[in-house]
Scaffold this motif. Sequence first.
Motif, PDB file in Angstrom:
ATOM      1  N   GLU A 133     -11.361  -3.148  13.211  1.00 53.34           N
ATOM      2  CA  GLU A 133     -10.994  -1.625  13.355  1.00 53.34           C
ATOM      3  C   GLU A 133      -9.443  -1.624  12.943  1.00 53.34           C
ATOM      4  OE1 GLU A 133     -12.950   0.666  16.482  1.00 53.34           O
ATOM      5  OE2 GLU A 133     -13.118  -1.408  17.228  1.00 53.34           O
TER       6      GLU A 133
ATOM      7  N   GLU B  20     -15.125   3.406  14.162  1.00 52.40           N
ATOM      8  CA  GLU B  20     -15.173   3.395  12.791  1.00 52.40           C
ATOM      9  C   GLU B  20     -14.477   2.244  12.382  1.00 52.40           C
ATOM     10  OE1 GLU B  20     -13.541   6.699  10.535  1.00 52.40           O
ATOM     11  OE2 GLU B  20     -15.397   7.820  11.129  1.00 52.40           O
TER      12      GLU B  20
ATOM     13  N   SER C  22     -17.750   0.083   5.264  1.00 52.74           N
ATOM     14  CA  SER C  22     -16.948   0.874   6.312  1.00 52.74           C
ATOM     15  C   SER C  22     -18.222   1.477   6.983  1.00 52.74           C
ATOM     16  CB  SER C  22     -15.828   1.914   6.067  1.00 52.74           C
ATOM     17  OG  SER C  22     -15.007   0.859   5.454  1.00 52.74           O
TER      18      SER C  22
ATOM     19  N   LEU D 293     -20.183   4.571   5.715  1.00 52.30           N
ATOM     20  CA  LEU D 293     -19.056   5.722   5.390  1.00 52.30           C
ATOM     21  C   LEU D 293     -18.860   5.481   3.807  1.00 52.30           C
ATOM     22  CD1 LEU D 293     -16.337   5.347   8.182  1.00 52.30           C
ATOM     23  CD2 LEU D 293     -17.813   7.229   8.004  1.00 52.30           C
TER      24      LEU D 293
ATOM     25  N   SER E 147     -19.607   3.942  10.503  1.00 52.95           N
ATOM     26  CA  SER E 147     -19.257   5.025  11.732  1.00 52.95           C
ATOM     27  C   SER E 147     -20.304   4.506  12.702  1.00 52.95           C
ATOM     28  CB  SER E 147     -19.298   6.639  11.232  1.00 52.95           C
ATOM     29  OG  SER E 147     -19.063   7.358  12.355  1.00 52.95           O
TER      30      SER E 147
END
Length: 154
Positions: free
Chosen positions: A123, A108, A96, A150, A98
């Motif tokens: 997403e 994100e 993941s 992330l 950002s």
Amino acid sequence: MNIEKRVIELVEEKIADRPDLFLVDVQMSGGGVLSILVDGDKGVAITDCVAISRHVGFHLEEENTIEQAYNLEVSSPGLDTPLKSLRQYQKNINRSLSVKLSDGTKREGKLISADDSGITIEENIKEKGKKAVLVQNAIPFNDITETKVLVSFK
């Protein structure tokens, strides 16, 4: 001679026989800290950082490249370090991210792919009154100002 340019040459020379390792960044700060960031497809060992540090340090001393006192730091990028190279993006596929865009917005999602032109992320898009749906969106590198991985502690 440009210090950063010489350091890049030295690092590339040291890791030439290690196709799993790659240089991310070299910066000489005003405070006399020479920082080298090295990453690897499967991570970077402390021994790799030490070997690179010794190689670069030895040659910089021999050549008297840097006149003032300096500290040499060799490390791998931390979790909070933004991704810089295509190879870093490719290493983080299925993680993941950002992503900050040049228009100020933030996205994100899970990184699906990365190539020379940009990235594709999956997403979770929720429109008002509807169920959330997974959507794959391509984002050109030209639109990206910063990307961070992330970390989930679940």
